[in-house]
Design a protein around this motif. Structure first.
Motif, PDB file in Angstrom:
ATOM      1  N   ALA A 108     -32.749  14.352   0.130  1.00  0.00           N
ATOM      2  CA  ALA A 108     -34.138  14.812   0.199  1.00  0.00           C
ATOM      3  C   ALA A 108     -35.046  13.608   0.445  1.00  0.00           C
ATOM      4  O   ALA A 108     -34.826  12.523  -0.104  1.00  0.00           O
ATOM      5  CB  ALA A 108     -34.528  15.509  -1.098  1.00  0.00           C
ATOM      6  N   LYS A 160     -27.519  11.609   7.313  1.00  0.00           N
ATOM      7  CA  LYS A 160     -28.803  11.828   7.983  1.00  0.00           C
ATOM      8  C   LYS A 160     -29.082  10.648   8.910  1.00  0.00           C
ATOM      9  O   LYS A 160     -28.699   9.511   8.632  1.00  0.00           O
ATOM     10  CB  LYS A 160     -29.946  11.944   6.961  1.00  0.00           C
ATOM     11  CG  LYS A 160     -29.819  13.122   5.966  1.00  0.00           C
ATOM     12  CD  LYS A 160     -30.047  14.462   6.637  1.00  0.00           C
ATOM     13  CE  LYS A 160     -29.968  15.618   5.660  1.00  0.00           C
ATOM     14  NZ  LYS A 160     -31.214  15.855   4.917  1.00  0.00           N
ATOM     15  N   GLU A 220     -27.090  16.699  -0.632  1.00  0.00           N
ATOM     16  CA  GLU A 220     -28.303  16.777   0.172  1.00  0.00           C
ATOM     17  C   GLU A 220     -29.152  15.539  -0.057  1.00  0.00           C
ATOM     18  O   GLU A 220     -29.352  15.101  -1.199  1.00  0.00           O
ATOM     19  CB  GLU A 220     -29.105  18.030  -0.179  1.00  0.00           C
ATOM     20  CG  GLU A 220     -30.485  18.123   0.443  1.00  0.00           C
ATOM     21  CD  GLU A 220     -30.479  18.325   1.958  1.00  0.00           C
ATOM     22  OE1 GLU A 220     -29.449  18.016   2.603  1.00  0.00           O
ATOM     23  OE2 GLU A 220     -31.499  18.776   2.487  1.00  0.00           O
ATOM     24  N   LYS A 250     -36.221  17.891   4.488  1.00  0.00           N
ATOM     25  CA  LYS A 250     -34.845  17.605   4.898  1.00  0.00           C
ATOM     26  C   LYS A 250     -34.804  16.529   5.978  1.00  0.00           C
ATOM     27  O   LYS A 250     -33.785  15.893   6.203  1.00  0.00           O
ATOM     28  CB  LYS A 250     -34.192  18.884   5.424  1.00  0.00           C
ATOM     29  CG  LYS A 250     -34.138  20.020   4.400  1.00  0.00           C
ATOM     30  CD  LYS A 250     -33.550  21.287   5.004  1.00  0.00           C
ATOM     31  CE  LYS A 250     -33.490  22.399   3.967  1.00  0.00           C
ATOM     32  NZ  LYS A 250     -32.921  23.659   4.524  1.00  0.00           N
TER      33      LYS A 250
END
Length: 273
Positions: free
Chosen positions: A113, A9, A111, A180
């Motif tokens: 979060a 990210k 993922e 997200k």
């Protein structure tokens, strides 16, 4: 199509052009004298405050997998603490958010979060629309789900109060978001925080919200208006509290021009002091 989900990210916000950056009008300044005027509005905070859509928002990341968020719960919906984030015994008070993330794709992957918090809507101090306060990353097999837990000590809600020259935690209703990225917010809920009242000086040109945040000053002004209008004190307080969030003028202008209160600046100053 790849065979592994990178799961990265962005740690920055990517603007569409240089002109959209927070420092564009101030850098490099005059004669090598640079004026730092961004204050707290840097990175995603700036773009959120300006309601601008960047090329890629903070926390953005591509994925071969679709993740579904659900079942957000907090360890409490109301907290009480001092301005250092401690309880009556000085122990740290912690907010804990738990939620589920399901891998609904066709690959295994991870993922990240992110947890953001928005400060009370009618705050006396400046705040970014949302502030990142925590994140967590887990590997999730395809077709399964994982429970995430993110803890935030209430001390993380402290903000600097320039008149007090100290950090405080403002009371009120906060909104917690799970997402997200800074713009892809999947879940939200609210929680309240009660803290000891902070008494600061109130001046005639302060906003009406500053008056409403000081019980003693509010009571004096309400009683003054009641004595001249024949209206009950509590009704006046209620009216002032309702108006406070929408009034942009200083208190003296608000009282005299918008509410028709017959009071001089000297009288108001004396009441507030």
């Amino acid at each position: 199509m790849g065979h592994y989900n990178p799961s990265g990210k962005l740690t920055v916000t990517v603007p569409n052009c240089l002109e959209e950056t927070p420092a564009f009008l101030n850098y490099p300044g005059d004669l090598l004298d640079h004026h730092y005027n961004e204050g707290i509005y840097v990175g995603y905070r700036y773009y959120d405050k300006r309601k601008m859509t960047p090329a890629f928002e903070f926390g953005y990341g591509l994925s071969y997998i679709d993740f579904a968020y659900r079942n957000l719960q907090l360890n409490a919906d109301a907290f009480s603490c001092d301005h250092k984030g401690g309880d009556a015994h000085g122990a740290a008070v912690t907010l804990r958010a738990t939620f589920e993330v399901a891998n609904v794709g066709t690959y295994d992957g991870a993922e990240i979060a992110q947890l953001y918090i928005a400060f009370p809507e009618h705050s006396l101090l400046q705040h970014e629309p949302r502030a990142l306060k925590g994140f967590a990353k887990h590997e999730i097999a395809r077709g399964s789900s994982t429970t995430y837990t993110i803890e935030v000590p209430l001390k993380a809600l402290q903000v600097y109060h320039p008149e007090l020259d100290d950090y405080i935690i403002e009371p009120g209703t906060y909104t917690l978001y799970i997402g997200k990225s800074s713009r892809k917010l999947e879940l939200s809920t609210t929680f309240s925080v009660a803290t000891p009242q902070v008494k600061t000086k109130v001046y005639p040109d302060n906003a009406l919200s500053a008056l409403c945040a000081n019980d003693e000053a509010l009571d004096k002004v309400a009683r003054f208006i009641a004595a001249r209008s024949g209206t009950e004190v509590e009704s006046i307080k209620t009216k002032l509290r309702e108006l406070a969030p929408t009034m942009f003028c200083g208190m003296f202008i608000t009282l005299t021009e918008f509410l028709g209160v017959e009071i001089t600046r000297e009288e108001l100053t004396q009441l507030l002091n």
